[in-house]
Design an enzyme around this catalytic site. Structure first.
Site, mmCIF file in Angstrom:
data_model
loop_
_atom_site.group_PDB
_atom_site.id
_atom_site.type_symbol
_atom_site.label_atom_id
_atom_site.label_comp_id
_atom_site.label_asym_id
_atom_site.label_seq_id
_atom_site.Cartn_x
_atom_site.Cartn_y
_atom_site.Cartn_z
ATOM 1 N N GLU A 201 0.833 -1.209 0.000
ATOM 2 C CA GLU A 201 0.000 0.000 0.000
ATOM 3 C C GLU A 201 0.869 1.260 0.000
ATOM 4 O OE1 GLU A 201 -2.750 -0.818 -0.774
ATOM 5 O OE2 GLU A 201 -3.568 -2.493 0.365
ATOM 6 N N HIS B 275 1.878 1.652 -3.530
ATOM 7 C CA HIS B 275 0.786 2.153 -4.376
ATOM 8 C C HIS B 275 0.541 3.648 -4.165
ATOM 9 C CE1 HIS B 275 -1.003 -2.195 -4.444
ATOM 10 N NE2 HIS B 275 0.211 -2.111 -4.962
ATOM 11 N N HIS C 126 -3.805 -9.139 -1.963
ATOM 12 C CA HIS C 126 -4.729 -8.524 -0.999
ATOM 13 C C HIS C 126 -6.081 -9.240 -1.034
ATOM 14 C CE1 HIS C 126 -2.265 -4.628 -1.870
ATOM 15 N NE2 HIS C 126 -1.523 -5.646 -1.456
#
Lengths: 527, 140
Positions: A144, A147, A246
């Site tokens: 994350e 990202h 995920h």
């Protein structure tokens, strides 16, 4: 030379059992999982009402070294092509102007989701007790962070190379003016990090990632490519390579609670609420960005939705879990109606409220109107003729003195904001699954557009206290608010948002808006 | 367009306008239907193009007759009934260099179903791994 007995013994032993020169990563993973920690006294800041089992497996068997190597290869490929080949091809400037505006919204809003997912998966790490499950969540925390950087880089790239960088270059301080922002925070923030940790996993991983990242991060790349954008496929397809891990984490969360009889008391309600929460925003917003923010169409949004949400996520993900008591979301019927109409409803409002954006919108051309009517029979009578009227009144021209918000007021079509989803709706015009419901609580009125959000609010009203734009700016004049929220370009007067994407078209300024004397008013005051 | 029921534009997706809407809003389509399909999205790259062309549509095509592969601009979209498997030891042989399952994961963009690795093999399956069948660890 003589050697000691000990050295000779070691040499002989190695001749028989050669020392390994390499170890398979998954052998290391198995070895690492043989360490046991005592999680009986696991300290969690946000405990969950679910009982998570201790034996949950991790589907990809990751160890840090392989993870780091894999992600560094992804980043080398992505940034390598962006900084070298695509820059030399002037790829940022080959993007169709309409699509370049769409990416101002898509990359900015996704960045926020990724940022909140860091906290969400940290919270899940804290709650899980199985070592492998913790390992999966830990890798996701790192993903994350990656990202968030990638989304920021998309805006940075477009800021340098797109013909109209305003909106890409300063979205963080300008994106809060309009009504799209708070709905995005509802799905990408509250839904991921507020409340029960497993409920957050259902929101983030089982619905947000397993369902809606497929249109948001995969299908969007087809639209991007069709509209000349090589940047978005390069970055977004790389982001999505982590999303499957995920999705696996979300599935393993369900596996970890599946054998707990008490879980069935909560899971279907939490799943239905999560599905409605995520679809209420993503369904109309993605449909609007794809269909109204492109010149070249890939396929009707309702088909993309039907494939990725209904058939694949519903049938493959949820349908297969039926024998473990997981039910098809009860809100699905209304979601399907939204997938057909709600993005058209939203564009009508988004275009009417265009000065509060940080991007440019444009009305469908005659050719696009034909496409909409062919794919959504009844579109012209409901929406197309309104756009013809707005165009005839000069909605694109600053000299016309007309913004479509005035048309809503003249024709008595009040615009409300749904308290739970924060999505705007116009009950007298919408064709999606929206009807006006109003409740009074602690001396304040709250509007709702559907029974699903209304139910969530009735059970926990304190969870949905976010002020909407009509409450926040009540009594304030529009140009004042835009200036205060930095919605202008570097000249200090020209708006970032515009009602057209014509490179040679005249741009609206704060003075043009001020002449309209448009003052924010809360429609609930009249009820 | 492929006539396979697994194709991108198969079934209701082949319909347009009112015909699509009638089926989309039909009463029987207001709850989800259990599906035994899996979907795999592979980012285009030198290695992945070889996996698709030479293995999935080449040597291993007979193993999985339900597999459909479609070109969606930046990625390959694959759909099959039951499962799709890629053995990275076979990919290594084709490439003439070591190619691990984690090299393969660099370009696996999305999955619908249960995806997992075991040794150098990647699998996406409609089986409920961890519920119907236990996930295996690599044997030492």
């Amino acid at each position: 030379m003589a050697i000691s007995a000990a050295t000779k013994a070691a040499t002989d032993a190695l001749a028989v059992n050669r020392a390994p020169t390499s170890v398979n990563a998954q052998e290391v993973h198995r070895w690492l999982q043989s360490f046991t920690w005592d999680f009986d006294k696991n300290r969690t800041k946000y405990p969950t009402k679910y009982k998570m089992a201790n034996e949950t497996k991790e589907q990809f068997k990751l160890i840090a070294k392989e993870y780091a190597r894999m992600e560094s290869v992804k980043d080398e490929r992505q940034f390598g092509s962006l900084q070298d080949v695509l820059t030399r091809l002037d790829a940022g400037n080959r993007v169709h102007p309409k699509w370049g505006e769409t990416m101002k919204v898509a990359s900015n809003f996704l960045e926020v989701g990724e940022y909140n997912a860091i906290a969400a998966t940290g919270m899940l790490w804290d709650s899980a007790s199985a070592p492998e499950q913790k390992n999966g969540y830990l890798a996701q925390v790192l993903d994350e962070i990656r990202h968030t950087n990638q989304c920021g880089y998309v805006n940075y790239y477009f800021s340098k190379h797109f013909h109209d960088p305003a909106g890409h270059n300063d979205a963080r301080r300008t994106r809060t003016i309009g009504p799209l922002w708070k709905g995005m925070k509802r799905v990408f923030s509250d839904g991921f990090i507020s409340g029960d940790a497993v409920e957050c996993s259902v929101n983030l991983q089982l619905v947000g990632e397993a369902c809606f990242t497929n249109p948001l991060i995969v299908a969007i790349t087809e639209w991007a490519a069709a509209n000349g954008d090589e940047i978005t496929p390069t970055v977004f397809l790389s982001i999505e390579t982590d999303e499957l891990r995920h999705m696996a984490n979300g599935y393993q969360t369900v596996v970890s609670i599946a054998n707990d009889a008490a879980a069935s008391k909560y899971l279907n309600t939490d799943l239905n609420n999560a599905f409605w929460t995520q679809q209420k925003y993503f369904t109309p917003v993605l449909g609007m960005l794809f269909e109204y923010g492109s010149k070249f169409k890939v396929e009707p949004w309702v088909k993309t939705w039907n494939r990725w949400v209904y058939e694949d996520w519903g049938g493959i993900w949820i349908g297969r879990l039926g024998k473990y008591g997981v039910e098809s979301p009860r809100s699905l019927r209304d979601a399907k109606k939204d997938a057909y109409w709600a993005h058209h409803d939203l564009f009508l409002l988004a275009y009417a409220l265009w000065p509060t954006g940080f991007f440019r919108l444009t009305l469908p051309t005659a050719e696009e109107a034909d496409w909409f009517e062919a794919n959504y029979p009844g579109w012209y009578d409901q929406y197309g003729k309104i756009y013809d009227e707005w165009r005839a009144r000069g909605c694109e021209d600053p000299n016309s003195g007309f913004i479509p918000l005035m048309w809503f007021i003249e024709n008595n079509h009040p615009i409300y904001i749904d308290r739970v989803s924060q999505v705007p709706f116009c009950p007298s015009l919408c064709k999606g699954a929206s009807t006006l419901r109003v409740h009074e609580y602690n001396g304040k009125k709250h509007s709702f557009s559907d029974e699903w959000g209304e139910r969530m609010w009735l059970s926990e009203p304190e969870r949905y206290e976010c002020q909407n734009m009509f409450e926040q700016y009540a009594g304030r004049e529009l140009s004042e608010v835009i200036a205060e929220q930095h919605g202008v370009r570097s000249d200090g007067k020209t708006l970032i948002a515009q009602p057209h994407t014509n490179k040679n078209g005249k741009l609206w300024t704060l003075d043009d808006i001020k002449k309209l004397n448009c003052v924010f008013k809360d429609p609930l005051d009249a009820l | 367009m492929s006539v396979s029921s697994n194709a991108y534009g198969a079934g209701i997706m082949a319909k347009t306008g009112k015909a699509f809407a009638d089926e989309y809003f039909a009463e029987e389509n207001q709850v989800v239907h259990e599906s035994n399909e899996v979907v795999l999205v592979l980012k285009k790259s030198d290695e992945i193009n070889i996996v698709v062309d030479e293995i999935l549509l080449g040597d291993r095509k007979a193993d999985n007759p339900t597999l459909v592969v479609e070109d969606r601009a930046g990625y390959w979209w694959l759909k099959a009934t039951g499962k799709i498997e890629v053995d990275c030891e076979e990919v290594s042989e084709l490439l003439g260099r070591h190619f691990s399952v984690y090299d393969f994961l660099v370009d696996v963009s999305s999955t619908i179903g249960r995806a997992f690795t075991l040794g150098e093999k990647f699998t996406i399956t409609s089986e409920l791994m961890g519920l119907d069948r236990q996930l295996e660890d690599l044997k030492s």
